[in-house]
Every structure is written in C-alpha cells, then in structure tokens.
Design a protein around this motif. Structure first.
Motif, PDB file in Angstrom:
ATOM      1  N   GLN A  68      -3.464 -23.765  44.228  1.00 47.64           N
ATOM      2  CA  GLN A  68      -3.497 -24.647  45.399  1.00 47.64           C
ATOM      3  C   GLN A  68      -4.578 -25.714  45.215  1.00 47.64           C
ATOM      4  N   PRO A  69      -4.194 -26.992  45.390  1.00 46.26           N
ATOM      5  CA  PRO A  69      -5.163 -28.081  45.223  1.00 46.26           C
ATOM      6  C   PRO A  69      -6.249 -28.081  46.295  1.00 46.26           C
ATOM      7  N   ILE A  70      -7.435 -28.492  45.894  1.00 45.59           N
ATOM      8  CA  ILE A  70      -8.565 -28.727  46.795  1.00 45.59           C
ATOM      9  C   ILE A  70      -8.961 -30.186  46.568  1.00 45.59           C
ATOM     10  N   VAL A  71      -8.992 -30.966  47.651  1.00 42.85           N
ATOM     11  CA  VAL A  71      -9.201 -32.407  47.496  1.00 42.85           C
ATOM     12  C   VAL A  71     -10.583 -32.829  47.990  1.00 42.85           C
ATOM     13  N   SER A  72     -11.046 -33.927  47.397  1.00 43.18           N
ATOM     14  CA  SER A  72     -12.258 -34.565  47.898  1.00 43.18           C
ATOM     15  C   SER A  72     -11.850 -35.866  48.565  1.00 43.18           C
ATOM     16  N   HIS A  73     -12.137 -35.984  49.849  1.00 43.32           N
ATOM     17  CA  HIS A  73     -11.779 -37.189  50.582  1.00 43.32           C
ATOM     18  C   HIS A  73     -12.556 -38.375  50.028  1.00 43.32           C
ATOM     19  N   ARG A  74     -13.843 -38.149  49.760  1.00 40.94           N
ATOM     20  CA  ARG A  74     -14.703 -39.209  49.272  1.00 40.94           C
ATOM     21  C   ARG A  74     -14.229 -39.725  47.914  1.00 40.94           C
ATOM     22  N   MET A  75     -13.890 -38.801  47.016  1.00 38.46           N
ATOM     23  CA  MET A  75     -13.458 -39.210  45.683  1.00 38.46           C
ATOM     24  C   MET A  75     -11.983 -39.596  45.662  1.00 38.46           C
ATOM     25  N   GLY A  76     -11.279 -39.269  46.713  1.00 38.77           N
ATOM     26  CA  GLY A  76      -9.867 -39.637  46.810  1.00 38.77           C
ATOM     27  C   GLY A  76      -8.985 -38.943  45.788  1.00 38.77           C
ATOM     28  N   VAL A  82      -7.741 -34.864  43.783  1.00 37.63           N
ATOM     29  CA  VAL A  82      -7.801 -33.409  43.670  1.00 37.63           C
ATOM     30  C   VAL A  82      -8.934 -33.080  42.710  1.00 37.63           C
ATOM     31  N   VAL A  83      -9.885 -32.278  43.161  1.00 33.95           N
ATOM     32  CA  VAL A  83     -11.043 -31.979  42.324  1.00 33.95           C
ATOM     33  C   VAL A  83     -11.034 -30.542  41.798  1.00 33.95           C
ATOM     34  N   GLN A  84     -10.202 -29.709  42.429  1.00 30.20           N
ATOM     35  CA  GLN A  84     -10.239 -28.289  42.060  1.00 30.20           C
ATOM     36  C   GLN A  84      -8.879 -27.664  42.339  1.00 30.20           C
ATOM     37  N   LEU A  85      -8.570 -26.596  41.605  1.00 30.43           N
ATOM     38  CA  LEU A  85      -7.387 -25.799  41.925  1.00 30.43           C
ATOM     39  C   LEU A  85      -7.843 -24.358  42.105  1.00 30.43           C
ATOM     40  N   GLU A  86      -7.349 -23.715  43.166  1.00 30.58           N
ATOM     41  CA  GLU A  86      -7.663 -22.297  43.360  1.00 30.58           C
ATOM     42  C   GLU A  86      -6.500 -21.453  42.861  1.00 30.58           C
ATOM     43  N   ALA A  87      -6.819 -20.478  42.011  1.00 25.45           N
ATOM     44  CA  ALA A  87      -5.813 -19.542  41.498  1.00 25.45           C
ATOM     45  C   ALA A  87      -5.605 -18.430  42.520  1.00 25.45           C
ATOM     46  N   LEU A  88      -4.352 -18.185  42.888  1.00 22.35           N
ATOM     47  CA  LEU A  88      -4.038 -17.125  43.854  1.00 22.35           C
ATOM     48  C   LEU A  88      -3.010 -16.173  43.241  1.00 22.35           C
ATOM     49  N   ALA A  89      -3.347 -14.895  43.220  1.00 19.35           N
ATOM     50  CA  ALA A  89      -2.502 -13.897  42.567  1.00 19.35           C
ATOM     51  C   ALA A  89      -1.203 -13.683  43.347  1.00 19.35           C
ATOM     52  N   ARG A  90      -0.125 -13.499  42.631  1.00 16.49           N
ATOM     53  CA  ARG A  90       1.172 -13.187  43.232  1.00 16.49           C
ATOM     54  C   ARG A  90       1.753 -11.966  42.548  1.00 16.49           C
ATOM     55  N   PRO A 103       0.261 -23.342  47.829  1.00 17.23           N
ATOM     56  CA  PRO A 103       0.002 -22.846  46.471  1.00 17.23           C
ATOM     57  C   PRO A 103       1.327 -22.878  45.690  1.00 17.23           C
ATOM     58  N   GLU A 104       1.279 -23.388  44.461  1.00 17.82           N
ATOM     59  CA  GLU A 104       2.507 -23.525  43.661  1.00 17.82           C
ATOM     60  C   GLU A 104       2.292 -22.939  42.266  1.00 17.82           C
ATOM     61  N   PRO A 105       3.370 -22.459  41.638  1.00 15.40           N
ATOM     62  CA  PRO A 105       3.235 -21.946  40.271  1.00 15.40           C
ATOM     63  C   PRO A 105       2.913 -23.068  39.282  1.00 15.40           C
ATOM     64  N   GLY A 106       2.385 -22.676  38.132  1.00 14.99           N
ATOM     65  CA  GLY A 106       1.949 -23.644  37.131  1.00 14.99           C
ATOM     66  C   GLY A 106       3.021 -24.647  36.737  1.00 14.99           C
ATOM     67  N   ASP A 107       4.287 -24.242  36.717  1.00 15.93           N
ATOM     68  CA  ASP A 107       5.326 -25.189  36.296  1.00 15.93           C
ATOM     69  C   ASP A 107       5.673 -26.206  37.389  1.00 15.93           C
ATOM     70  N   ARG A 108       5.082 -26.055  38.580  1.00 11.49           N
ATOM     71  CA  ARG A 108       5.258 -27.091  39.609  1.00 11.49           C
ATOM     72  C   ARG A 108       3.926 -27.774  39.944  1.00 11.49           C
ATOM     73  N   LEU A 109       2.990 -27.661  39.008  1.00 10.03           N
ATOM     74  CA  LEU A 109       1.659 -28.214  39.224  1.00 10.03           C
ATOM     75  C   LEU A 109       1.720 -29.721  39.478  1.00 10.03           C
ATOM     76  N   HIS A 164       1.762 -34.361  45.576  1.00  8.65           N
ATOM     77  CA  HIS A 164       1.870 -34.187  47.028  1.00  8.65           C
ATOM     78  C   HIS A 164       0.489 -34.253  47.676  1.00  8.65           C
ATOM     79  N   ALA A 165      -0.480 -33.575  47.059  1.00  6.76           N
ATOM     80  CA  ALA A 165      -1.844 -33.563  47.609  1.00  6.76           C
ATOM     81  C   ALA A 165      -2.431 -34.969  47.609  1.00  6.76           C
ATOM     82  N   GLU A 166      -2.182 -35.724  46.535  1.00  8.10           N
ATOM     83  CA  GLU A 166      -2.745 -37.068  46.468  1.00  8.10           C
ATOM     84  C   GLU A 166      -2.084 -38.015  47.473  1.00  8.10           C
ATOM     85  N   GLU A 167      -0.768 -37.847  47.669  1.00 13.61           N
ATOM     86  CA  GLU A 167      -0.076 -38.665  48.687  1.00 13.61           C
ATOM     87  C   GLU A 167      -0.621 -38.371  50.081  1.00 13.61           C
TER      88      GLU A 167
END
Ligand code: C2E
Ligand code: MG
Ligand code: MG
Ligand code: MG
Length: 285
Positions: free
Chosen positions: A45-53, A55-63, A262-268, A274-277
């Motif tokens: 799942q992307p984590i965005v910085s508003h100031r930097m405009g 995606v600055v980080q991705l969080e890995a979530l187990a499935r 949160p999306e799988p790696g093949d839909r990164l 989407h996050a940037e839009e």
C-alpha cells in the motif's frame, strides 16, 4: 482434576465452542503449511508525501490465500504469534517485499519499504542481523527499510527487543510506532522509545468528517511527535477532507484507501499511479 473428569469434560463444551475449537485447530494446521505451499503473499500500500507530491513509501501487508479463501491478517497474525509460526511468516513477507520492491527502491534512494514486525520476532537474538543480511542479498539499502511495531511490544520491553531495534537503527533503518494512540503508552512516554516515526491510528483519522471539526487530540499527537523530532504518518485516509485536515496539521505522510488499496506486486504500477493521481487531485482543490 481435569484429567480425572476424563472424557466427560468434553460434554461441558457448548457445541459452538466445540466447533470453534475444531475450526481453530484446522486453521492452525493449515497455517503450518501456508509458507511451504506458497499461500502467503504480500500486498503493498502506497504512503504519500503531500509536500513532496509523490509516493515515498510502500507498506508490505501479509495475505493468506487458503485454497481460494482469504483469511484476514487480524486472524492469522495473532494465530501465528501464538503458535510460533510468525518467525517463518515474517521472514517470508520481508524477503518477498524486498525482492519485489528492489527495483522500485533502487530508482530513488528516498523511497522506502515498511514491514510490520511482531514482538515475538524481536525476541530472536539474531533478528536484526537476519533482516540486514536479507537486505544486502536483495540489493536494498538498510536506510530504505522501516520496521513497524505497535506500542504493545514496549509494554514489557526487555533488553533483547531494544537491542534488536537499536541494531537496525544503527545500520540506518528506521522504526515506526504503528497504530499510535490505541495502546497504553502516553504521549509522554514517546520520548523514551527508540522510534523515528509515529503512525496515527485510523480510529483518530476517522473522527475527521467534514474537515471543519476541532480535534485537539490529533493536533496534540502531531505537535508532540514533531517536537520530539519524529515524523508522522496518518493511516486510514479515506476522504479528501481527511487528507486536507491532516495536511493542515503538518502531518508528514498519508496512507489510506483514498490513495490506494493494498495491491499485489504485479499491480504495483496501477497502485502507484492511482495514488499519484489522488495526490494531484488534492493539490488542485
Ligand atoms: P497495520 O499495519 O496498521 O496496517 C494497516 C491496515 O489498515 C491494513 O489492514 C490496511 O489494509 C488497512 N487500511 C489501509 N488503508 C485503509 C483505509 O483507508 N481505511 C481502512 N478502514 N483500512 C485501511 P490489513 O492488511 O488487514 O492488516 C491488518 C493488520 O495486520 C496490520 O495493521 C498489521 O498490524 C497486521 N499485519 C499485516 N501484515 C503483517 C505482517 O506481515 N506481520 C505482522 N506482524 N503483522 C501484519
Ligand atoms: Mg503497519
Ligand atoms: Mg496501523
Ligand atoms: Mg492496525
């Protein structure tokens, strides 16, 4: 005495309890095979910085995909912690996350990967060493790693836990305090904890409905964290009003369905665009 009661003891179980016990035992044996069977995967799942405009980080979530049926992490992670399987599952998530993101991370040194770690894993005396070895093998720089822990790991914090977190931080990795505000620790305790970031829990974010409310608890949490030199991420951002409100309070990063599920790696690629839009739409408001 329990033994003397013998078989009859079972009769005292309510049929629902019996069913729950059978289900749990069944789930436990399934979880034991989940890693070898390749049923544990990772969503990002992307984590965005508003100031930097961006995606600055991705969080890995187990499935856990158990034969076509998704078991939520709120069920299988506590089960894995109780049964000692969390080490194996955690290592799988960590390795998969690093391998799948190695390229994305190498494109920009300011990008990072966040991984959730349970207190049980931090009891392992060679945990930090293992993480750093994995990073080296995958070509991921240690400073691009963020380890997320909840306040509860510090509840009966022993030396081993502090040592593991310190070893990671000494190597350049960062520690984030997840679900901040839901635990027992007070704001005042924050300065004693070996953390770099707090993640404000989504229950606080969900209090923002119109963007016009006064929520001193949110501004206190953010101001306190900042005054201690910590960065702040808000979780569970679902609406533009929430994103605007948290940005006005100078929250450093935002995470939530508004930007991406949160999306799988093949839909990164889709998740990132989407996050940037969504971020650009906010800027245009
Ligand atoms: P978390 O680390 O706080 O992760 C955030 C959770 O909030 C994720 O749930 C995510 O899907 C969800 N979320 C993200 N944005 C939104 C939003 O806008 N609204 C709402 N309502 N929810 C949102 P998920 O994936 O079900 O994971 C639940 C928890 O399970 C995680 O909470 C984390 O504590 C634990 N977990 C997941 N993967 C791992 C793992 O690999 N290891 C460990 N130890 N724990 C894990
Ligand atoms: Mg987390
Ligand atoms: Mg959280
Ligand atoms: Mg949570």
């Amino acid at each position: 005495a329990a033994k003397a009661a013998g078989k009859n003891r079972f009769l005292r179980f309510h049929p629902d309890m019996m069913q729950a016990l059978v289900q749990r035992t069944h789930m436990e044996s399934g979880l034991q095979l989940a890693v070898p069977r390749g049923e544990i995967t990772v969503d990002f799942q992307p984590i965005v910085s508003h100031r930097m405009g961006q995606v600055v980080q991705l969080e890995a979530l187990a499935r856990w995909d158990r034969g076509g049926e998704r078991v939520p992490p709120s069920i299988f992670i506590p089960l894995a912690e109780r049964t000692g399987l969390i080490g194996e599952i955690g290592a799988e998530v960590m390795a998969t996350g690093m391998v799948q993101l190695a390229r994305w991370l190498s494109e920009d040194p300011s990008r990072s990967l966040a991984v959730n770690v349970s207190g049980v894993q931090l009891q392992e005396p060679d945990f930090a060493e293992g993480v750093l070895k994995l990073a080296e093998a995958s070509g991921v720089a240690p400073y691009q790693l963020v380890v997320e822990v909840t306040e509860s790991v510090f509840f009966d914090a022993d030396c081993s836990l502090i040592q593991q977190l310190s070893a990671l931080r000494d190597a350049g990795a960062r520690v984030a305090l997840d679900d901040f505000g839901t635990g027992y620790s007070s704001l005042g305790r924050l300065q004693d904890l070996p953390v770099d970031t707090v993640k404000i829990d989504k229950t606080f974010v969900s209090m923002v409905r119109t963007g016009n409310e006064r929520l001193p608890i949110l501004s206190s949490m953010i101001n306190m964290a900042h005054s201690l030199g910590l960065t702040v991420t808000a979780e569970g951002i679902e609406t533009a009003a929430q994103a605007d409100y948290l940005t006005a309070l100078e929250c450093d990063s935002l995470q939530g369905y508004l930007f991406s599920l949160p999306e799988p790696g093949d839909r990164l690629g889709q998740a990132l665009s989407h996050a940037e839009e969504a971020l650009h739409a906010l800027k245009g408001r």
